[in-house]
Design an enzyme around this catalytic site. Structure first.
Site, PDB file in Angstrom:
ATOM      1  N   LYS A   1      -1.216  -8.031   1.668  1.00  0.00           N
ATOM      2  CA  LYS A   1      -1.438  -8.606   0.340  1.00  0.00           C
ATOM      3  C   LYS A   1      -2.350  -9.835   0.411  1.00  0.00           C
ATOM      4  O   LYS A   1      -3.173 -10.052  -0.478  1.00  0.00           O
ATOM      5  CB  LYS A   1      -0.093  -8.957  -0.292  1.00  0.00           C
ATOM      6  CG  LYS A   1       0.726  -7.717  -0.619  1.00  0.00           C
ATOM      7  CD  LYS A   1       2.155  -8.058  -0.997  1.00  0.00           C
ATOM      8  CE  LYS A   1       2.963  -6.800  -1.249  1.00  0.00           C
ATOM      9  NZ  LYS A   1       4.395  -7.080  -1.476  1.00  0.00           N
TER      10      LYS A   1
ATOM     11  N   GLY B   1       8.132   9.181  -7.053  1.00  0.00           N
ATOM     12  CA  GLY B   1       9.265   8.393  -6.587  1.00  0.00           C
ATOM     13  C   GLY B   1       9.627   7.337  -7.628  1.00  0.00           C
ATOM     14  O   GLY B   1       9.438   7.526  -8.835  1.00  0.00           O
TER      15      GLY B   1
ATOM     16  N   GLY C   1       2.722  11.757  -6.652  1.00  0.00           N
ATOM     17  CA  GLY C   1       3.920  11.027  -6.254  1.00  0.00           C
ATOM     18  C   GLY C   1       4.818  10.805  -7.457  1.00  0.00           C
ATOM     19  O   GLY C   1       4.343  10.426  -8.538  1.00  0.00           O
TER      20      GLY C   1
ATOM     21  N   ILE D   1       3.345  -8.884 -11.308  1.00  0.00           N
ATOM     22  CA  ILE D   1       2.554 -10.078 -11.626  1.00  0.00           C
ATOM     23  C   ILE D   1       1.078  -9.693 -11.684  1.00  0.00           C
ATOM     24  O   ILE D   1       0.531  -9.207 -10.700  1.00  0.00           O
ATOM     25  CB  ILE D   1       2.748 -11.178 -10.557  1.00  0.00           C
ATOM     26  CG1 ILE D   1       4.230 -11.504 -10.374  1.00  0.00           C
ATOM     27  CG2 ILE D   1       1.976 -12.436 -10.932  1.00  0.00           C
ATOM     28  CD1 ILE D   1       4.515 -12.446  -9.210  1.00  0.00           C
TER      29      ILE D   1
ATOM     30  N   ARG E   1       5.450  16.631  -2.957  1.00  0.00           N
ATOM     31  CA  ARG E   1       5.668  17.485  -1.782  1.00  0.00           C
ATOM     32  C   ARG E   1       6.734  18.554  -2.071  1.00  0.00           C
ATOM     33  O   ARG E   1       6.600  19.701  -1.670  1.00  0.00           O
ATOM     34  CB  ARG E   1       6.100  16.630  -0.586  1.00  0.00           C
ATOM     35  CG  ARG E   1       5.004  15.728  -0.044  1.00  0.00           C
ATOM     36  CD  ARG E   1       5.447  15.102   1.280  1.00  0.00           C
ATOM     37  NE  ARG E   1       4.475  14.137   1.763  1.00  0.00           N
ATOM     38  CZ  ARG E   1       4.536  12.838   1.524  1.00  0.00           C
ATOM     39  NH1 ARG E   1       5.522  12.357   0.795  1.00  0.00           N
ATOM     40  NH2 ARG E   1       3.618  12.018   2.006  1.00  0.00           N
TER      41      ARG E   1
END
Length: 426
Positions: free
Chosen positions: A205, A12, A10, A136, A45
């Site tokens: 989360k 991005g 990836g 964080i 991709r």
């Protein structure tokens, strides 16, 4: 100087930032770990789309086998997102004896335990600090700094998109739709924002935070999850008049040997630390039996903040490789916990109702509250444009069981409609 080769899946916003930070902070990482880190192969991709972003000497390919079958690559960073095919890819990587660092909260919340077992069987590390609250370092803090303390509660703002929207509604008197449109224009919200605005992202989360805090494995089905789509500007203004601001909070608490977790809009007193967390920022408040309340604040998303957490994991894995201590779980804490009785989950509630503006309606509402054993703390009534009135109430403490009974009884009264019911933080 030994070199540890890294694979990246990836490229991005986060992947590009990881590549940037690995390049720019090479000397410091080398100084800390005694190892040189080098990205060898990047899998994407569409190779043509990313060709210009890849430095000379780095292989760019769409073939995952280029990483899986390369014995030189020891650590792989997965930042492609989504549960599938990320789960299958990480499983392949671990079985190929690769250490994996991921920022994939959806995957870790739904299949983290399974992947951790696969990592352990292969003596590999699986790290995912970046999966919660972006920049964080909350997970590693819970593992290390709270190791000897009993965590009683974890609550916080863990989704930047919803926090930005609610901040704009409060500060600029925008409607939900106006604030969402602006968030999308600025890149804080996706074109399909459902996961964020419906509270699903925050719920994932909270699953991870609960596992780290209490050693218990919750599922989304174990939690009540409510988003912000139905919050009206009138609710925001009325909350402000009462001395509160509305935030989408994830709350996870120990209650009588069990763990209660929930995501939904909450009225937070304006002098509470969480009320000051605005725009796309996140904050997690951890309450320990010994240490009391602690607050961790920072950017909850974004390329560089998230990449910083990814780099922290890479450094940890590198140290483990050098010390030959790989294969230990990111979080070893396991603990049995029971179910929490709805009678034991107690908060004041903010109730917004629409009722016909005719005599006797407040009496009906009062009778229902009396029947369930609940009482009013504050009441405000305003007239709508039609033949109805809007009544807003803050109750005294009441249980989730009482709230359930209230909703049930109000549904049987055709002249009163409950528009919203939000917890109120003390």
């Amino acid at each position: 100087m030994n070199t540890i080769k890294i694979g990246l899946i990836g490229l991005g916003t986060v992947g590009g930032s990881v590549l940037q930070m690995l390049t720019e902070n090479q000397d410091k990482v080398q100084n800390i770990t005694g190892q040189r880190l080098s990205v060898k192969t990047i899998v994407v991709r569409d190779t043509e789309k990313h060709q210009a972003a890849v430095p000379e000497g780095v292989t760019l390919t769409s073939d995952l086998d280029a990483i899986i079958n390369d014995p030189e690559i020891k650590i792989v960073v997965e930042v492609m997102g989504g549960v599938h095919p990320a789960k299958e890819i990480i499983t392949q990587l671990l079985n190929a004896k690769k250490h994996v660092v991921t920022a994939n909260k959806d995957l870790i919340a739904s299949a983290g335990e399974e992947l951790a077992n696969i990592a352990r069987e292969n003596h590999c590390d699986l790290m995912y600090e970046a999966s919660v609250a972006g920049g964080i370092p909350i997970l590693r803090t819970i593992v290390n700094s709270f190791a000897a303390d009993q965590i009683l509660e974890v609550k916080g703002i863990v989704n930047g998109t919803t926090n930005y929207i609610l901040t704009q509604m409060q500060r600029k008197n925008w409607s939900y739709d106006q604030a969402l449109k602006k968030a999308q224009e600025l890149g804080f919200a996706e074109s399909d924002p459902t996961n964020d605005v419906a509270g699903i992202d925050a719920a994932y989360k909270m699953v991870i935070l609960s596992q780290f805090s209490y050693g218990t494995h919750l599922k989304l089905d174990d939690m009540s999850v409510e988003g912000i789509q139905t919050i009206s500007l009138k609710d925001v203004e009325q909350a402000d008049a009462f001395g509160y601001t509305i935030k989408l909070l994830g709350i996870s608490r120990r209650i009588n040997g069990g763990v209660f977790a929930e995501v939904g809009p909450v009225l937070v007193p304006t002098d509470h630390p969480l009320a000051t967390i605005n725009n796309e920022n996140n904050a997690v408040m951890v309450t320990g039996q010994a240490v009391g309340e602690t607050l961790f604040y920072g950017p909850g998303a974004g390329g560089l903040p998230t990449a910083n957490s990814v780099l922290s994991d890479i450094v940890s894995v590198t140290k483990n490789i050098v010390l030959e201590t790989t294969g230990n779980a990111f979080n070893n804490y396991q603990s049995e916990s029971g179910n929490v009785d709805a009678n034991d989950v107690i908060y004041p509630y903010y109730l917004s109702l629409k009722m016909l503006d005719i005599p006797g309606q407040m009496l009906k509402l009062t009778q229902v509250m009396t029947q369930i054993g609940a009482s009013f703390s504050q009441i405000v009534q305003t007239k709508n444009d039609d033949q109805s009135a809007r009544v807003v109430i803050i109750t005294h403490d009441m249980s989730k069981a009482q709230l359930h009974d209230l909703k049930e009884q109000l549904e049987a009264i055709d002249t009163i409609t409950l528009l919203s019911a939000y917890k109120v933080l003390k």
